[in-house]
Design a protein around this motif. Structure first.
Motif, PDB file in Angstrom:
ATOM      1  N   LEU A  96      33.024  27.377  71.268  1.00 24.17           N
ATOM      2  CA  LEU A  96      33.431  28.528  70.227  1.00 24.17           C
ATOM      3  C   LEU A  96      34.426  28.006  69.590  1.00 24.17           C
ATOM      4  O   LEU A  96      35.655  27.338  69.848  1.00 24.17           O
ATOM      5  CB  LEU A  96      33.928  29.732  71.081  1.00 24.17           C
ATOM      6  CG  LEU A  96      32.844  30.145  72.008  1.00 24.17           C
ATOM      7  CD1 LEU A  96      33.336  31.350  72.823  1.00 24.17           C
ATOM      8  CD2 LEU A  96      32.079  31.274  71.020  1.00 24.17           C
ATOM      9  N   LYS A  97      34.731  28.421  68.054  1.00 25.05           N
ATOM     10  CA  LYS A  97      35.826  28.119  67.392  1.00 25.05           C
ATOM     11  C   LYS A  97      36.617  29.478  67.363  1.00 25.05           C
ATOM     12  O   LYS A  97      36.268  30.623  66.955  1.00 25.05           O
ATOM     13  CB  LYS A  97      35.233  27.879  65.851  1.00 25.05           C
ATOM     14  CG  LYS A  97      36.009  27.299  64.838  1.00 25.05           C
ATOM     15  CD  LYS A  97      35.374  26.558  63.785  1.00 25.05           C
ATOM     16  CE  LYS A  97      36.164  25.922  62.884  1.00 25.05           C
ATOM     17  NZ  LYS A  97      35.597  25.712  61.655  1.00 25.05           N
ATOM     18  N   GLN A 127      27.112  33.512  71.843  1.00 21.91           N
ATOM     19  CA  GLN A 127      26.943  34.437  70.565  1.00 21.91           C
ATOM     20  C   GLN A 127      27.515  35.821  70.561  1.00 21.91           C
ATOM     21  O   GLN A 127      27.990  36.100  69.630  1.00 21.91           O
ATOM     22  CB  GLN A 127      25.523  34.147  69.888  1.00 21.91           C
ATOM     23  CG  GLN A 127      25.226  32.973  69.333  1.00 21.91           C
ATOM     24  CD  GLN A 127      23.812  32.797  68.779  1.00 21.91           C
ATOM     25  OE1 GLN A 127      22.708  33.417  69.031  1.00 21.91           O
ATOM     26  NE2 GLN A 127      23.821  32.091  67.512  1.00 21.91           N
ATOM     27  N   ILE A 187      31.225  36.417  69.444  1.00 18.00           N
ATOM     28  CA  ILE A 187      31.473  36.120  67.797  1.00 18.00           C
ATOM     29  C   ILE A 187      32.433  37.619  67.606  1.00 18.00           C
ATOM     30  O   ILE A 187      31.931  38.486  67.772  1.00 18.00           O
ATOM     31  CB  ILE A 187      30.556  35.750  67.214  1.00 18.00           C
ATOM     32  CG1 ILE A 187      30.204  34.336  67.669  1.00 18.00           C
ATOM     33  CG2 ILE A 187      31.003  35.649  65.408  1.00 18.00           C
ATOM     34  CD1 ILE A 187      28.892  33.721  66.792  1.00 18.00           C
ATOM     35  N   GLN A 188      33.591  37.420  67.031  1.00 20.42           N
ATOM     36  CA  GLN A 188      34.346  38.364  66.257  1.00 20.42           C
ATOM     37  C   GLN A 188      34.996  39.281  67.240  1.00 20.42           C
ATOM     38  O   GLN A 188      35.577  40.158  66.964  1.00 20.42           O
ATOM     39  CB  GLN A 188      33.547  39.394  65.437  1.00 20.42           C
ATOM     40  CG  GLN A 188      32.712  38.762  64.078  1.00 20.42           C
ATOM     41  CD  GLN A 188      33.871  37.859  63.462  1.00 20.42           C
ATOM     42  OE1 GLN A 188      34.945  38.440  62.976  1.00 20.42           O
ATOM     43  NE2 GLN A 188      33.697  36.620  62.962  1.00 20.42           N
ATOM     44  N   THR A 233      38.968  24.665  69.361  1.00 20.98           N
ATOM     45  CA  THR A 233      37.746  25.024  69.838  1.00 20.98           C
ATOM     46  C   THR A 233      37.656  25.154  71.232  1.00 20.98           C
ATOM     47  O   THR A 233      38.809  24.643  71.951  1.00 20.98           O
ATOM     48  CB  THR A 233      36.583  23.950  69.674  1.00 20.98           C
ATOM     49  OG1 THR A 233      37.046  22.792  70.054  1.00 20.98           O
ATOM     50  CG2 THR A 233      36.449  23.855  68.108  1.00 20.98           C
ATOM     51  N   VAL A 253      35.638  33.163  65.898  1.00 22.62           N
ATOM     52  CA  VAL A 253      35.199  33.373  64.522  1.00 22.62           C
ATOM     53  C   VAL A 253      33.456  32.939  64.556  1.00 22.62           C
ATOM     54  O   VAL A 253      32.846  33.284  63.582  1.00 22.62           O
ATOM     55  CB  VAL A 253      35.912  32.623  63.474  1.00 22.62           C
ATOM     56  CG1 VAL A 253      37.319  33.332  63.492  1.00 22.62           C
ATOM     57  CG2 VAL A 253      36.231  31.209  63.863  1.00 22.62           C
ATOM     58  N   LYS A 254      33.172  31.696  65.406  1.00 25.31           N
ATOM     59  CA  LYS A 254      32.107  31.412  65.144  1.00 25.31           C
ATOM     60  C   LYS A 254      31.646  30.465  66.468  1.00 25.31           C
ATOM     61  O   LYS A 254      32.583  29.998  67.193  1.00 25.31           O
ATOM     62  CB  LYS A 254      31.316  30.926  63.701  1.00 25.31           C
ATOM     63  CG  LYS A 254      31.973  29.566  63.469  1.00 25.31           C
ATOM     64  CD  LYS A 254      31.722  29.110  62.072  1.00 25.31           C
ATOM     65  CE  LYS A 254      32.447  27.870  61.619  1.00 25.31           C
ATOM     66  NZ  LYS A 254      31.833  27.366  60.283  1.00 25.31           N
ATOM     67  N   THR A 255      30.367  30.091  66.673  1.00 23.12           N
ATOM     68  CA  THR A 255      30.158  29.029  67.443  1.00 23.12           C
ATOM     69  C   THR A 255      30.238  27.718  66.960  1.00 23.12           C
ATOM     70  O   THR A 255      30.306  27.509  65.626  1.00 23.12           O
ATOM     71  CB  THR A 255      28.628  29.109  68.062  1.00 23.12           C
ATOM     72  OG1 THR A 255      27.696  28.967  67.009  1.00 23.12           O
ATOM     73  CG2 THR A 255      28.247  30.419  68.898  1.00 23.12           C
ATOM     74  N   ARG A 256      30.326  26.538  67.598  1.00 22.63           N
ATOM     75  CA  ARG A 256      30.299  25.277  67.339  1.00 22.63           C
ATOM     76  C   ARG A 256      29.386  24.286  68.070  1.00 22.63           C
ATOM     77  O   ARG A 256      29.663  24.186  69.245  1.00 22.63           O
ATOM     78  CB  ARG A 256      31.807  24.612  67.233  1.00 22.63           C
ATOM     79  CG  ARG A 256      31.846  23.235  66.611  1.00 22.63           C
ATOM     80  CD  ARG A 256      33.303  22.896  66.576  1.00 22.63           C
ATOM     81  NE  ARG A 256      33.321  21.464  65.941  1.00 22.63           N
ATOM     82  CZ  ARG A 256      34.531  20.778  65.988  1.00 22.63           C
ATOM     83  NH1 ARG A 256      35.445  21.205  66.601  1.00 22.63           N
ATOM     84  NH2 ARG A 256      34.359  19.668  65.304  1.00 22.63           N
TER      85      ARG A 256
END
Length: 172
Positions: A23-24, A78, A81-82, A65, A14-17
């Motif tokens: 990665l989340k 990046q 993501i998704q 994560t 879903v996104k970076t952390r």
């Protein structure tokens, strides 16, 4: 009988952390421990590239994560993501005696206790209260059957058969 799935979707990125390539992941599995035990996985439809886990952590009820080996910057991850992450069947967790993977249930015949054919299981909708089986008849009518022991008393893996004890109005 349909071919068994060889890959299982276990989550979505879903996104970076942070800034170091973490990665989340939103989990698509009911066993969050599988992220702690995860060694490698695939991203998206690419089955040629295996991504190896450097570290992983569960951060809430359905979020984890993952830090992949060799991906050490936010820019390097990046593009993921998704996208969904998958494991192959050999990496799936061991099921209890009375459990089955949904992918192995799809295509099963569904009948009433009296032997009347209802149709074929085509999907399983997952809700917090209970799953709901989507059964399609030969005439393409769809039935939504709550997956509770009182309504679905038997799932016979060997016969590829689900037995339903319908309540009034269920099959109307």
């Amino acid at each position: 009988m349909e071919k068994k799935l060889e890959y299982f979707r276990i989550g979505k990125i879903v996104k970076t952390r942070g800034l170091k390539g973490e990665l989340k992941i939103y989990s698509h599995t009911d066993n969050m421990d599988r992220f702690r035990e995860l060694d490698c996985f695939y991203i998206g439809e690419d089955r040629d590239t295996k991504y190896y886990v450097e570290k992983s952590n569960i951060i809430s009820g359905n979020m984890a994560t993952i830090k992949m080996k060799g991906f050490d910057t936010i820019e390097s991850v990046q593009g993921f993501i998704q996208k969904f992450i998958y494991v192959d069947r050999g990496q799936s967790y061991e099921l209890d005696e009375d459990e089955m993977f949904i992918s192995d249930m799809l295509g099963m015949s569904v009948e009433t206790e009296s032997g009347e054919k209802i149709g074929t299981l085509v999907d399983v909708l997952q809700y917090s209260a209970n799953d709901v089986y989507v059964v399609k008849s030969e005439s393409s009518k769809e039935y939504l059957i709550p997956a509770t022991y009182s309504i679905v008393p038997v799932i016979d893996k060997d016969k590829n058969l689900i037995i339903v004890k319908p309540i009034p109005g269920l099959l109307d």
